[in-house]
Design a protein around this motif. Sequence first.
Motif, PDB file in Angstrom:
ATOM      1  N   VAL A 333       5.368  -0.792 -40.975  1.00 33.39           N
ATOM      2  CA  VAL A 333       4.167  -0.099 -40.505  1.00 33.39           C
ATOM      3  C   VAL A 333       3.948   1.154 -41.337  1.00 33.39           C
ATOM      4  O   VAL A 333       4.835   2.011 -41.457  1.00 33.39           O
ATOM      5  CB  VAL A 333       4.294   0.250 -39.010  1.00 33.39           C
ATOM      6  CG1 VAL A 333       3.096   1.072 -38.546  1.00 33.39           C
ATOM      7  CG2 VAL A 333       4.430  -1.033 -38.185  1.00 33.39           C
ATOM      8  N   ASP A 334       2.774   1.246 -41.967  1.00 36.68           N
ATOM      9  CA  ASP A 334       2.413   2.376 -42.826  1.00 36.68           C
ATOM     10  C   ASP A 334       3.431   2.621 -43.938  1.00 36.68           C
ATOM     11  O   ASP A 334       3.587   3.752 -44.393  1.00 36.68           O
ATOM     12  CB  ASP A 334       2.243   3.657 -41.988  1.00 36.68           C
ATOM     13  CG  ASP A 334       1.041   3.574 -41.063  1.00 36.68           C
ATOM     14  OD1 ASP A 334       0.048   2.921 -41.452  1.00 36.68           O
ATOM     15  OD2 ASP A 334       1.101   4.137 -39.968  1.00 36.68           O
ATOM     16  N   ASP A 335       4.086   1.558 -44.398  1.00 37.36           N
ATOM     17  CA  ASP A 335       5.089   1.731 -45.451  1.00 37.36           C
ATOM     18  C   ASP A 335       5.299   0.386 -46.144  1.00 37.36           C
ATOM     19  O   ASP A 335       6.193  -0.379 -45.800  1.00 37.36           O
ATOM     20  CB  ASP A 335       6.403   2.243 -44.866  1.00 37.36           C
ATOM     21  CG  ASP A 335       7.446   2.533 -45.944  1.00 37.36           C
ATOM     22  OD1 ASP A 335       7.068   2.609 -47.121  1.00 37.36           O
ATOM     23  OD2 ASP A 335       8.626   2.676 -45.582  1.00 37.36           O
ATOM     24  N   MET A 336       4.448   0.089 -47.125  1.00 36.85           N
ATOM     25  CA  MET A 336       4.486  -1.181 -47.827  1.00 36.85           C
ATOM     26  C   MET A 336       4.635  -0.920 -49.318  1.00 36.85           C
ATOM     27  O   MET A 336       3.900  -0.124 -49.907  1.00 36.85           O
ATOM     28  CB  MET A 336       3.215  -1.984 -47.551  1.00 36.85           C
ATOM     29  CG  MET A 336       3.108  -2.455 -46.107  1.00 36.85           C
ATOM     30  SD  MET A 336       1.420  -2.842 -45.603  1.00 36.85           S
ATOM     31  CE  MET A 336       0.699  -1.206 -45.422  1.00 36.85           C
ATOM     32  N   GLY A 342      12.189  -5.230 -61.686  1.00 42.78           N
ATOM     33  CA  GLY A 342      12.709  -3.874 -61.781  1.00 42.78           C
ATOM     34  C   GLY A 342      11.667  -2.781 -61.863  1.00 42.78           C
ATOM     35  O   GLY A 342      12.013  -1.607 -62.039  1.00 42.78           O
ATOM     36  N   VAL A 343      10.386  -3.126 -61.693  1.00 44.01           N
ATOM     37  CA  VAL A 343       9.304  -2.144 -61.788  1.00 44.01           C
ATOM     38  C   VAL A 343       8.613  -2.029 -60.433  1.00 44.01           C
ATOM     39  O   VAL A 343       8.106  -3.023 -59.895  1.00 44.01           O
ATOM     40  CB  VAL A 343       8.284  -2.535 -62.866  1.00 44.01           C
ATOM     41  CG1 VAL A 343       7.136  -1.529 -62.916  1.00 44.01           C
ATOM     42  CG2 VAL A 343       8.959  -2.644 -64.222  1.00 44.01           C
ATOM     43  N   LEU A 344       8.582  -0.819 -59.882  1.00 42.77           N
ATOM     44  CA  LEU A 344       7.913  -0.588 -58.601  1.00 42.77           C
ATOM     45  C   LEU A 344       6.403  -0.661 -58.753  1.00 42.77           C
ATOM     46  O   LEU A 344       5.833  -0.227 -59.762  1.00 42.77           O
ATOM     47  CB  LEU A 344       8.281   0.793 -58.047  1.00 42.77           C
ATOM     48  CG  LEU A 344       9.648   0.957 -57.389  1.00 42.77           C
ATOM     49  CD1 LEU A 344       9.903   2.423 -57.082  1.00 42.77           C
ATOM     50  CD2 LEU A 344       9.746   0.120 -56.116  1.00 42.77           C
ATOM     51  N   GLY A 345       5.743  -1.184 -57.716  1.00 40.89           N
ATOM     52  CA  GLY A 345       4.300  -1.140 -57.654  1.00 40.89           C
ATOM     53  C   GLY A 345       3.828   0.062 -56.854  1.00 40.89           C
ATOM     54  O   GLY A 345       4.603   0.957 -56.512  1.00 40.89           O
ATOM     55  N   ALA A 346       2.550   0.064 -56.534  1.00 43.95           N
ATOM     56  CA  ALA A 346       1.983   1.168 -55.770  1.00 43.95           C
ATOM     57  C   ALA A 346       2.585   1.215 -54.371  1.00 43.95           C
ATOM     58  O   ALA A 346       3.084   0.221 -53.844  1.00 43.95           O
ATOM     59  CB  ALA A 346       0.465   1.024 -55.690  1.00 43.95           C
ATOM     60  N   HIS A 347       2.514   2.405 -53.750  1.00 45.60           N
ATOM     61  CA  HIS A 347       3.024   2.611 -52.396  1.00 45.60           C
ATOM     62  C   HIS A 347       1.831   2.717 -51.452  1.00 45.60           C
ATOM     63  O   HIS A 347       0.971   3.576 -51.637  1.00 45.60           O
ATOM     64  CB  HIS A 347       3.861   3.896 -52.351  1.00 45.60           C
ATOM     65  CG  HIS A 347       4.581   4.097 -51.054  1.00 45.60           C
ATOM     66  ND1 HIS A 347       5.044   5.319 -50.636  1.00 45.60           N
ATOM     67  CD2 HIS A 347       4.933   3.220 -50.079  1.00 45.60           C
ATOM     68  CE1 HIS A 347       5.642   5.189 -49.461  1.00 45.60           C
ATOM     69  NE2 HIS A 347       5.584   3.916 -49.110  1.00 45.60           N
ATOM     70  N   ASP A 348       1.775   1.833 -50.453  1.00 47.87           N
ATOM     71  CA  ASP A 348       0.660   1.836 -49.507  1.00 47.87           C
ATOM     72  C   ASP A 348       1.150   2.312 -48.149  1.00 47.87           C
ATOM     73  O   ASP A 348       2.083   1.746 -47.583  1.00 47.87           O
ATOM     74  CB  ASP A 348       0.059   0.439 -49.386  1.00 47.87           C
ATOM     75  CG  ASP A 348      -1.335   0.444 -48.788  1.00 47.87           C
ATOM     76  OD1 ASP A 348      -1.512   1.117 -47.749  1.00 47.87           O
ATOM     77  OD2 ASP A 348      -2.230  -0.198 -49.352  1.00 47.87           O
ATOM     78  N   THR A 349       0.539   3.344 -47.615  1.00 43.52           N
ATOM     79  CA  THR A 349       0.976   3.923 -46.334  1.00 43.52           C
ATOM     80  C   THR A 349      -0.122   3.887 -45.293  1.00 43.52           C
ATOM     81  O   THR A 349      -0.095   4.648 -44.330  1.00 43.52           O
ATOM     82  CB  THR A 349       1.415   5.382 -46.543  1.00 43.52           C
ATOM     83  OG1 THR A 349       0.317   6.131 -47.085  1.00 43.52           O
ATOM     84  CG2 THR A 349       2.599   5.464 -47.481  1.00 43.52           C
ATOM     85  N   ALA A 350      -1.113   3.015 -45.462  1.00 45.25           N
ATOM     86  CA  ALA A 350      -2.254   3.003 -44.545  1.00 45.25           C
ATOM     87  C   ALA A 350      -2.470   1.604 -43.999  1.00 45.25           C
ATOM     88  O   ALA A 350      -3.313   0.859 -44.482  1.00 45.25           O
ATOM     89  CB  ALA A 350      -3.510   3.499 -45.244  1.00 45.25           C
ATOM     90  N   GLY A 351      -1.689   1.233 -43.000  1.00 41.88           N
ATOM     91  CA  GLY A 351      -1.910  -0.064 -42.396  1.00 41.88           C
ATOM     92  C   GLY A 351      -0.741  -0.516 -41.568  1.00 41.88           C
ATOM     93  O   GLY A 351       0.385  -0.057 -41.742  1.00 41.88           O
TER      94      GLY A 351
END
Length: 396
Positions: A333-336, A342-351
């Motif tokens: 929740v709010d942390d995807m 080995g490469v991180l993608g974007a951080h989504d905290t809205a949902g």
Amino acid sequence: MSVALGFDLDQLVLRGAAEPGVRIVPQGARYERDRQRHAGLGTMPGGSFIRTGAGTAWTAAGTLETFASGVPRITDQGLLIEGPRTNQLNLFNADPVDVSGLAPYGGATVSVVERSALIGAAGLAQVCPAGRVFRVVTTGNDQGVSIGTATTGAMMTSASAWVAVESGSGAGVCLEGHGPVAVTSSAALTRVAVNGVMPGASTRMRLRSQGGTSSFVFILPQLETGPSVSSPIVTTGAAATRGGDVALLGQLALSPPYTISCAFEPDAAAWAAGVGQYVLSLSDVGDVSRVIMLRASATTVNLEIYNAGGRICLINHTVVPGQTNRVAVRVAVDDMRSAVNGVLGAHDTAGSPEAVSLLGLGCRAINGGNALCGGVSEMTIRPGAASDAELIALTQ
């Protein structure tokens, strides 16, 4: 045993039976759920594998074998996943007994000969046990054979065959009157393919000399309507259709937070030309709550997370067709967040992701459509949200 960042990557300790924990490693015959070991995907609670029609594939041992309807194709890439395909050729193309369906042109001659040693060396003995092949002899330029049924000209078409050159400069596969030509000069049976050609009306598949006097043999020619030719489809005098591979795991009752990891190898030709192929998909029975990863371009996958209100997360990642790629996804929740290779993608905290109950392995969970053309070598789901460092470690 390898240990990284506080959890066991090899054994994947699955926590209490109340929490869903899954590990699937096809080559290692490891199928685990909630600390219980199972014989295969179909024997796991909620597990199933479906493919209508027989399918051929290279096994981990390096031989081409035929797998019965509904039997998973375990290869050196793991579990082979492909969409439905049809070989449109109307000739017996394994161990042929005559030259019906072949039309020599330009002065070429064609016959059936025995080449058991050649077939065995290529790993084709399981599907061509009598050791017979077609042989073409040419005496000049623009000579060869046209094969089987003509295409319609309405869709992209792809063709392939195993070809070995006995003498001369080489031999090639093409659609008559339309480039490109896939060429081999090898004395060993080698699969050559031409992909994604838009043919004209009544265009046939051809195998032809690349110049002058020559002879070559071939086996298992295949003509498909589609952007790339798939794994071999053996025909016996009529067009043969193989259903898509659908690997599903249900009864998950999976609620955030959890972490998914997957290792997959897209087929390079099919991935570059296909559309919307699924690496994995999680959904509920109404296909509303979804976590999906699918092809977005020739070198990109999209990670998408939905809830009943629509898409709440979209992260793009670069992948490399033709080699193993590793992806890990944190769903909370709010942390995807996710990582690939080995490469991180974007951080989504809205949902707020919602519960899911069905996993599609290399396909869409709700109906199996638009399957990945390639192999899935590992899939895990573990309770809890992996840290960013753990996501990186899982995908290296």
